[in-house]
Design a protein around this motif. Structure first.
Motif, short mmCIF file in Angstrom:
data_model
loop_
_atom_site.label_atom_id
_atom_site.label_comp_id
_atom_site.label_asym_id
_atom_site.label_seq_id
_atom_site.Cartn_x
_atom_site.Cartn_y
_atom_site.Cartn_z
N ALA A 82 0.79 -1.25 -0.04
CA ALA A 82 -0.04 0.21 0.01
C ALA A 82 0.77 1.28 -0.20
O ALA A 82 0.63 2.26 -0.68
N TRP A 83 1.97 1.12 0.75
CA TRP A 83 2.94 2.36 0.73
C TRP A 83 3.38 2.76 -0.74
O TRP A 83 3.53 3.61 -1.09
N ASP A 84 3.93 1.49 -1.37
CA ASP A 84 4.42 1.76 -2.74
C ASP A 84 3.43 2.34 -3.62
O ASP A 84 3.91 3.34 -4.46
N PHE A 144 3.44 5.81 -5.79
CA PHE A 144 3.19 5.92 -7.11
C PHE A 144 2.00 7.10 -7.24
O PHE A 144 2.20 7.85 -8.14
N GLY A 145 0.96 7.11 -6.51
CA GLY A 145 0.04 7.93 -6.56
C GLY A 145 0.36 9.10 -6.53
O GLY A 145 0.02 10.23 -7.48
N VAL A 146 1.27 9.65 -5.47
CA VAL A 146 1.89 10.99 -5.26
C VAL A 146 2.54 11.33 -6.44
O VAL A 146 2.77 12.49 -7.05
N ALA A 147 3.50 10.06 -6.76
CA ALA A 147 4.45 10.50 -7.85
C ALA A 147 4.02 11.18 -9.07
O ALA A 147 4.52 11.88 -9.98
N VAL A 148 2.71 10.26 -9.70
CA VAL A 148 2.26 10.71 -10.91
C VAL A 148 1.40 11.84 -10.98
O VAL A 148 1.06 12.88 -11.83
N VAL A 149 0.62 12.12 -9.75
CA VAL A 149 -0.38 13.25 -9.65
C VAL A 149 0.27 14.73 -9.40
O VAL A 149 0.21 15.68 -10.12
N VAL A 150 1.39 14.72 -8.46
CA VAL A 150 2.15 15.86 -8.17
C VAL A 150 3.23 16.19 -9.35
O VAL A 150 4.40 15.52 -9.03
N GLY A 151 3.03 16.79 -10.34
CA GLY A 151 3.92 17.14 -11.11
C GLY A 151 4.35 18.56 -11.27
O GLY A 151 4.36 19.39 -10.33
N ALA A 152 4.65 19.09 -12.60
CA ALA A 152 5.01 20.43 -12.72
C ALA A 152 3.99 21.43 -12.59
O ALA A 152 3.84 22.66 -12.50
N GLN A 174 -6.55 -6.41 -2.59
CA GLN A 174 -7.94 -5.90 -2.05
C GLN A 174 -7.90 -4.84 -0.90
O GLN A 174 -8.73 -4.12 -1.09
N ARG A 175 -6.79 -4.72 -0.21
CA ARG A 175 -6.70 -3.54 0.87
C ARG A 175 -5.76 -2.57 0.32
O ARG A 175 -5.93 -1.45 0.83
N ALA A 176 -4.57 -3.22 -0.09
CA ALA A 176 -3.49 -2.14 -0.63
C ALA A 176 -3.95 -1.17 -1.74
O ALA A 176 -3.58 0.03 -1.70
N VAL A 177 -4.69 -1.49 -2.89
CA VAL A 177 -4.89 -0.57 -3.72
C VAL A 177 -5.92 0.56 -3.43
O VAL A 177 -5.71 1.74 -3.41
N PRO A 178 -7.07 0.22 -2.65
CA PRO A 178 -8.02 1.39 -2.14
C PRO A 178 -7.01 2.38 -1.27
O PRO A 178 -7.05 3.61 -1.17
N GLY A 237 -3.65 3.04 -1.41
CA GLY A 237 -3.11 3.53 -2.23
C GLY A 237 -3.66 4.90 -2.94
O GLY A 237 -3.15 5.96 -3.13
N ILE A 238 -4.87 4.40 -3.50
CA ILE A 238 -5.75 5.37 -4.12
C ILE A 238 -5.90 6.63 -3.22
O ILE A 238 -5.80 7.54 -3.78
N PHE A 239 -6.88 6.44 -2.28
CA PHE A 239 -7.11 7.29 -1.33
C PHE A 239 -5.93 8.08 -0.47
O PHE A 239 -6.10 9.31 -0.23
N GLY A 240 -5.09 7.53 -0.23
CA GLY A 240 -3.92 7.86 0.45
C GLY A 240 -3.37 9.12 -0.45
O GLY A 240 -2.89 10.11 0.16
N SER A 241 -2.85 8.76 -1.59
CA SER A 241 -2.34 9.72 -2.67
C SER A 241 -3.27 10.68 -2.82
O SER A 241 -2.62 11.79 -2.83
N LEU A 242 -4.62 10.52 -2.90
CA LEU A 242 -5.54 11.63 -3.06
C LEU A 242 -5.48 12.66 -2.12
O LEU A 242 -5.38 13.96 -2.32
N LEU A 243 -5.58 12.28 -0.92
CA LEU A 243 -5.52 13.09 0.43
C LEU A 243 -4.33 13.79 0.34
O LEU A 243 -4.38 15.10 0.58
#
Length: 501
Positions: A47-49, A53-61, A285-289, A291-297
């Motif tokens: 889930a941490w990875d 990935f989520g923060v890496a792809v959303v926070v750009g220039a 089942q646990r890690a993907v949700p 990862g998605i919500f953690g990066s969005l927050l």
């Protein structure tokens, strides 16, 4: 008399059956396919990875450029509220992705979900759409990375003229290096991404702290500036909403706030790529949700903090003109040294964006190849448990685009492709709930059907704000996809060759 069916078989032409278009690939079959020895991905991610990935792809220039331009030209200080609205719209879709990813933990994201709900043809269409979206995104963001590289002191512009051809060696170099990392394994990519994310987050925090020293609450008033007449687009460059209604060209005010939400929504695009790595996750089942919500927050907090500091540093009118960036606000206060810091932050930010989008593209292509809709050889994995051939193909195609093609207005094709996928996934949640209520779901979307319906409406609204030119290009690409499907994919489909009860 010769049987026409036998003659068709002799000629090697697949007889057309409408049922082929809507035949679905069961969730159980999709999960069984993940155990094929020749096309098996290694499960390394946590889930941490995925959050990284989520923060890496959303926070750009975009955090250094989009925030300032939107504040100066569209919404004023209320751009921070626009990010909140965009995050809510994005969160609605994220709920739908989380349910699918926890139910069908297979590579391919929206493509795989469509195959399980709407059938093969719809899956092909969304897969073809994702190929366009992610392939263009790799090239476009790599070119942006190259531009920032030229702003670092001591480095000349990476764009050179070779005869009559313009070559961007910076973008090509970035794609090549990241291609090698991705071929070595997703865990290696995650570690590199984590370092780059730490660098850019550190720079963003530094910018916020320094910016607070110039903060004046008076600059935030009026929070929602009075509405003004904006410039009207002409011809194919105006939005589809403008063409249909004749409205939508005012700036500031309530409409400016809504228009800004449409613009900054694209700063969040990319979280869905987390779902493409579900098959490589230890406990999807646990890690993907998570990862998605953690990066969005995380990214929502960052965007709102940066925009509040930015619009508190200088009056929003000083950010108008379309060329303003976060560095502009610091330059007004004489802190020109921040420009170099921002350039380094943008380089780190865009590096991770290209890496994760590149990863998503290869996994979508991998899933389509495993199903036979594109050549099966692209699904073969190497000793590191990665689809090396698909990674090389995506890298070469993206490098050619980034190195030699002026992509220009093609950037908006990334947006329409993403939103189209969002709509299909949101509708798919309702379809799969009705079709397979028995499936175990690690995460369930609350308030069904209202949340998926709201997600669809939000995405359709954002699509209406894209230009007519973008819509026409999108329809042409989809038409090419239909031709490819009927000439190759339908005939080579693994599901058609070995139908599953």
């Amino acid at each position: 008399m010769t049987d026409p069916r036998s003659r068709t078989k002799t000629l090697g032409v697949a007889p057309f059956r409408w049922g082929d278009l809507v035949r679905t690939k069961t969730v159980e079959q999709s999960i069984r396919d993940t155990d094929e020895p020749d096309t098996k991905l290694r499960k390394d991610l946590t889930a941490w990875d995925l959050t990284i990935f989520g923060v890496a792809v959303v926070v750009g220039a975009g955090i250094f450029t989009l925030t300032a331009r939107t504040a100066g030209d569209v919404a004023g200080p209320s751009v921070s509220l626009a990010f909140v609205f965009a995050a809510i719209a994005c969160g609605l879709t994220a709920l739908c992705y989380a349910e699918f990813a926890s139910t069908v933990p297979v590579a391919g994201s929206a493509y795989t979900y469509a195959y399980a709900t709407f059938g093969e043809f719809a899956a092909w269409i969304i897969g073809w759409d994702l190929v366009l979206e992610l392939g263009l995104a790799v090239a476009v963001v790599a070119k942006g990375w190259s531009l920032y590289l030229g702003q670092v002191p001591g480095i000349d512009s990476p764009v050179v003229q070779i005869g009559s051809v313009t070559f961007d060696w910076g973008a090509v170099l970035l794609i090549a290096v990241l291609g090698v990392l991705l071929a070595r394994g997703t865990k290696v990519s995650s570690r590199v991404s984590a370092v780059a994310v730490a660098i850019k987050l550190g720079i963003i925090v530094l910018v916020i702290v320094v910016g607070l020293t110039y903060f004046k609450p008076a600059n935030l008033s009026p929070y929602i500036p009075p509405s003004e007449a904006g410039e009207r687009g002409e011809g194919l460059s105006q939005s589809l909403f403008s063409v249909l209604t004749g409205a939508g060209n005012s700036t500031f005010g309530a409409y400016g706030l809504l228009a800004a939400a449409s613009l900054v929504f694209f700063a969040f695009i990319g979280f869905d790529i987390v779902a493409t790595a579900a098959e490589e996750t230890k406990n999807p089942q646990r890690a993907v949700p998570r990862g998605i919500f953690g990066s969005l927050l995380i990214v929502t907090v960052l965007y709102v903090a940066v925009t509040l500091v930015l619009t508190g540093m200088v009056p929003y009118q000083e950010l108008s003109g379309g060329e303003a960036t976060l560095a502009t606000a610091f330059a007004i206060h004489g802190a020109t040294w921040v420009k170099t810091i921002i350039a380094i932050g943008a380089l780190a930010g865009l590096t991770t964006v290209v890496m994760v989008v590149y990863l998503g593209q290869t996994r979508v292509l991998f899933a389509m190849a495993r199903d036979g809709l594109v050549p099966r050889s692209l699904a073969r994995t190497g000793k590191n448990g990665t689809p090396v051939r698909g990674t090389v193909l995506v890298g070469v195609a993206s490098a050619l685009l980034a190195g030699f093609v002026d992509l220009g207005s093609l950037e908006s094709m990334v947006n329409i492709g993403t939103l189209f996928a969002f709509v299909l996934v949101s509708v798919g949640v309702l379809a799969l709930r009705r079709k397979r209520p028995d499936l175990p779901r690690g995460f369930r979307v609350p308030l069904v059907p209202w949340v998926p319906i709201l997600a669809v409406l939000a995405c359709l609204w954002l699509m209406l704000n894209l230009s007519v030119e973008t819509w026409l290009r999108f329809l042409v690409w989809m038409a090419l996809g239909v031709v490819f499907y009927f000439s190759y994919s339908r005939r080579n489909s693994q599901l058609r060759k070995a139908p599953v009860a």
